[in-house]
Design a protein around this motif. Structure first.
Motif, mmCIF file in Angstrom:
data_model
loop_
_atom_site.group_PDB
_atom_site.id
_atom_site.type_symbol
_atom_site.label_atom_id
_atom_site.label_comp_id
_atom_site.label_asym_id
_atom_site.label_seq_id
_atom_site.Cartn_x
_atom_site.Cartn_y
_atom_site.Cartn_z
ATOM 1 N N TYR A 134 0.819 -1.220 0.000
ATOM 2 C CA TYR A 134 0.000 0.000 0.000
ATOM 3 C C TYR A 134 0.853 1.269 0.000
ATOM 4 C CZ TYR A 134 -2.977 -3.835 0.701
ATOM 5 O OH TYR A 134 -3.559 -5.061 0.514
ATOM 6 N N TYR A 167 13.256 -2.898 -4.332
ATOM 7 C CA TYR A 167 11.927 -3.512 -4.351
ATOM 8 C C TYR A 167 12.055 -4.991 -3.968
ATOM 9 C CZ TYR A 167 7.837 -5.789 -6.452
ATOM 10 O OH TYR A 167 6.729 -6.579 -6.678
ATOM 11 N N ARG A 168 11.517 -5.336 -2.806
ATOM 12 C CA ARG A 168 11.600 -6.704 -2.245
ATOM 13 C C ARG A 168 13.058 -7.202 -2.272
ATOM 14 N NH1 ARG A 168 6.999 -5.352 -1.478
ATOM 15 N NH2 ARG A 168 5.151 -6.683 -1.531
ATOM 16 N N TYR A 199 -1.620 4.978 -2.540
ATOM 17 C CA TYR A 199 -2.189 3.766 -3.123
ATOM 18 C C TYR A 199 -3.703 3.943 -3.195
ATOM 19 C CZ TYR A 199 -1.920 -1.243 -4.199
ATOM 20 O OH TYR A 199 -1.950 -2.466 -4.820
ATOM 21 N N SER A 267 2.299 -12.888 -1.861
ATOM 22 C CA SER A 267 2.596 -12.879 -3.296
ATOM 23 C C SER A 267 3.696 -13.900 -3.577
ATOM 24 C CB SER A 267 3.109 -11.508 -3.731
ATOM 25 O OG SER A 267 2.160 -10.512 -3.491
ATOM 26 N N ASP A 308 -3.589 -13.899 -14.118
ATOM 27 C CA ASP A 308 -5.038 -13.918 -14.287
ATOM 28 C C ASP A 308 -5.392 -14.090 -15.778
ATOM 29 O OD1 ASP A 308 -7.670 -13.635 -13.615
ATOM 30 O OD2 ASP A 308 -7.492 -11.629 -12.756
ATOM 31 N N GLN A 326 -6.907 -13.564 -5.774
ATOM 32 C CA GLN A 326 -5.638 -12.874 -6.070
ATOM 33 C C GLN A 326 -4.719 -13.883 -6.742
ATOM 34 O OE1 GLN A 326 -3.086 -11.385 -6.702
ATOM 35 N NE2 GLN A 326 -2.868 -9.431 -5.668
HETATM 36 N N1 EPU Z 1 -4.851 -8.073 -10.563
HETATM 37 C C1 EPU Z 1 -5.601 -8.806 -11.427
HETATM 38 N N2 EPU Z 1 -5.878 -10.103 -11.126
HETATM 39 C C2 EPU Z 1 -5.430 -10.680 -9.985
HETATM 40 C C3 EPU Z 1 -4.639 -9.945 -9.101
HETATM 41 C C4 EPU Z 1 -4.349 -8.624 -9.405
HETATM 42 O O1 EPU Z 1 -6.036 -8.311 -12.466
HETATM 43 O O2 EPU Z 1 -5.722 -11.850 -9.776
HETATM 44 C C5 EPU Z 1 -4.577 -6.663 -10.837
HETATM 45 C C6 EPU Z 1 -5.418 -5.787 -9.905
HETATM 46 O O3 EPU Z 1 -6.662 -5.498 -10.448
HETATM 47 C C7 EPU Z 1 -4.589 -4.549 -9.771
HETATM 48 C C8 EPU Z 1 -3.173 -5.047 -9.967
HETATM 49 O O4 EPU Z 1 -3.253 -6.349 -10.521
HETATM 50 O O5 EPU Z 1 -4.881 -3.658 -10.806
HETATM 51 C C9 EPU Z 1 -2.373 -5.048 -8.690
HETATM 52 O O6 EPU Z 1 -2.995 -5.891 -7.700
HETATM 53 P P1 EPU Z 1 -2.915 -5.596 -6.140
HETATM 54 O O7 EPU Z 1 -3.312 -4.189 -5.854
HETATM 55 O O8 EPU Z 1 -3.643 -6.675 -5.442
HETATM 56 O O9 EPU Z 1 -1.387 -5.643 -5.794
HETATM 57 P P2 EPU Z 1 -0.229 -6.633 -6.270
HETATM 58 O O10 EPU Z 1 0.676 -5.882 -7.174
HETATM 59 O O11 EPU Z 1 -0.816 -7.892 -6.773
HETATM 60 C C10 EPU Z 1 1.422 -5.948 -4.369
HETATM 61 C C11 EPU Z 1 2.330 -6.650 -3.405
HETATM 62 C C12 EPU Z 1 1.544 -7.152 -2.210
HETATM 63 C C13 EPU Z 1 0.887 -5.950 -1.540
HETATM 64 C C14 EPU Z 1 -0.012 -5.256 -2.558
HETATM 65 C C15 EPU Z 1 -0.589 -3.983 -2.008
HETATM 66 C C16 EPU Z 1 4.157 -7.580 -4.717
HETATM 67 C C17 EPU Z 1 4.775 -8.798 -5.282
HETATM 68 N N3 EPU Z 1 2.994 -7.761 -4.064
HETATM 69 O O12 EPU Z 1 0.518 -6.920 -4.878
HETATM 70 O O13 EPU Z 1 2.444 -7.723 -1.294
HETATM 71 O O14 EPU Z 1 0.135 -6.345 -0.418
HETATM 72 O O15 EPU Z 1 0.758 -4.881 -3.720
HETATM 73 O O16 EPU Z 1 0.403 -3.024 -1.904
HETATM 74 O O17 EPU Z 1 4.719 -6.491 -4.831
HETATM 75 C C18 EPU Z 1 3.474 -9.772 -0.699
HETATM 76 O O18 EPU Z 1 4.539 -9.289 -1.079
HETATM 77 O O19 EPU Z 1 3.414 -10.927 -0.203
HETATM 78 C C19 EPU Z 1 2.252 -9.010 -0.845
HETATM 79 C C20 EPU Z 1 1.041 -9.508 -0.550
#
Ligand code: EPU
Length: 367
Positions: A134, A167-168, A199, A267, A308, A326
């Motif tokens: 976030y 980043y990570r 965010y 993730s 996805d 997710q």
């Molecule tokens: N999306 C899809 N389909 C999905 C999942 C995501 O289309 O099945 C799209 C969403 O609609 C959105 C975009 O992908 O437009 C990003 O998705 P989301 O906001 O859920 O964030 P993320 O990039 O998938 C990252 C971090 C998470 C963190 C969230 C919120 C990484 C690898 N992951 O996920 O971190 O909680 O942002 O900031 O950077 C983790 O590292 O374990 C983790 C959960």
């Protein structure tokens, strides 16, 4: 010498990894003070074994029994260790729970860590992958990391720059990998706190009154009234740190599986970073591609979106699955082995590579 340490043999690690993989440690030591590490390092048998440092086990995929020494970090303690006009310094030992630390700081009235609420894992692991969520990354709030150098037996303190956060990513995944055992982390929490609402999903959650009614999955965690230090200067329509924490908890609880019920490691892949040219070419073929411009002109692609689009969301291979809400989260649907999860990850990587020409890099440590 070994007999003085409470070393155990053939210990199941199932309860100690959030994927819930049933793998065993050949030799296991629950480390509750620095002296135990020093003693293990001097022990001729233990010091020559393969070594795995285990924190909360939330960023780990065990693909089999571990044929060596598992050091399970249980060093306790959280304390305020300094204060300047700008910041308060809080030091937390490696064995503390990350979320409990976040809630402790909020209960003291210190903002800064709220966007990182409800991330599973321990304090000692947070700098290794520079946990982020976030719009916040923990590295930006870390003043120092103290570690035990297994090679030399020295105790070293690194400042933020020395940790080489990305980043990570950090120095603990590279130059200090298999060498540094993190003892404690010192956070600099700003007294002139401002909410970080960059965010969009978080800002929307706070704007939406429904979020206030979402149940806190950690009852009691926010019972102490919060008085962020900078409250008197804040515009009255701004949320406080506790409200942001509650909103983050609400979003995470909705979108991410609770590891206590469904085994997972958050993730499973990092969001891949590509050049502007690559991103533009992809957008031509995939106008709905989700990407985020980076300060250096590169783009971060949403790996969840890529997976996805390959049709993996909700699917399974044996007992390994892709979470329904997710696609970036791989889950253990029952008694999955680490190898089953790994095979699923590899199948996903191959599909994303074939369709988008992008190689996904896994985030958890695979052992
Ligand atoms: N999306 C899809 N389909 C999905 C999942 C995501 O289309 O099945 C799209 C969403 O609609 C959105 C975009 O992908 O437009 C990003 O998705 P989301 O906001 O859920 O964030 P993320 O990039 O998938 C990252 C971090 C998470 C963190 C969230 C919120 C990484 C690898 N992951 O996920 O971190 O909680 O942002 O900031 O950077 C983790 O590292 O374990 C983790 C959960």
């Amino acid at each position: 010498m070994q007999s003085l340490l409470p070393v155990r043999r053939h210990v199941s690690l199932r309860a100690f990894n959030t994927f819930g993989i049933d793998a065993a440690a050949d030799t296991y030591l629950h480390v509750t003070d620095l002296g135990m590490l020093e003693q293990a390092r001097r022990d001729p048998v233990l010091s020559n074994m393969p070594r795995l440092v285990l924190g909360g086990g939330s960023n780990l995929l065990l693909t089999g029994d571990f044929p060596g020494l598992v050091l399970h970090m249980g060093l306790p303690g959280i304390a305020i260790v300094g204060r300047t006009a700008e910041a308060v310094q809080v030091r937390a030992a490696a064995g503390e729970s990350w979320h409990a630390l976040v809630q402790w700081t909020l209960a003291q009235g210190f903002g800064g860590l709220e966007n990182l609420s409800l991330i599973p894992g321990s304090v000692g692991a947070c700098p290794i992958q520079n946990i982020g969520a976030y719009g916040a990354e923990v590295g930006n709030l870390i003043d120092a990391v103290r570690y035990f150098d297994w090679n030399t037996g020295d105790i070293i303190t690194l400042d933020r720059a020395g940790c080489a956060f990305g980043y990570r990513d950090s120095i603990f995944k590279h130059g200090l990998r298999n060498r540094a055992i993190i003892l404690d982390v010192t956070f600099g929490l700003p007294l002139q706190w401002r909410p970080n609402l960059q965010y969009v999903e978080l800002a929307n959650e706070l704007a939406h009154p429904a979020s206030a009614r979402v149940e806190n999955p950690h009852p009691g965690a926010l019972e102490t009234p919060l008085v962020p230090q900078a409250d008197q200067d804040r515009p009255s329509d701004e949320p406080d740190a506790a409200a942001i924490s509650r909103a983050v908890i609400a979003i995470r609880s909705r979108k991410l599986p609770d590891p206590a019920r469904i085994g997972n490691a958050g993730s499973f892949f990092k969001n891949p970073v590509v050049t502007g040219v690559q991103r533009d070419a992809l957008v031509t073929d995939w106008p709905a591609l989700v990407s985020f411009a980076q300060p250096d002109g590169s783009y971060k692609l949403a790996a969840g979106w890529l997976i996805d689009r390959c049709g993996w969301k909700g699917r399974s291979m044996g007992a390994a699955g892709v979470y329904e809400k997710q696609a970036l989260v791989l889950i253990n649907r029952g008694n999955a082995s680490g190898v089953e999860i790994l095979h699923l990850a590899q199948a996903i990587q191959a599909d994303v590579q074939a369709r988008f020409g992008v190689m996904l890099e896994s985030e958890p440590v695979i052992v």
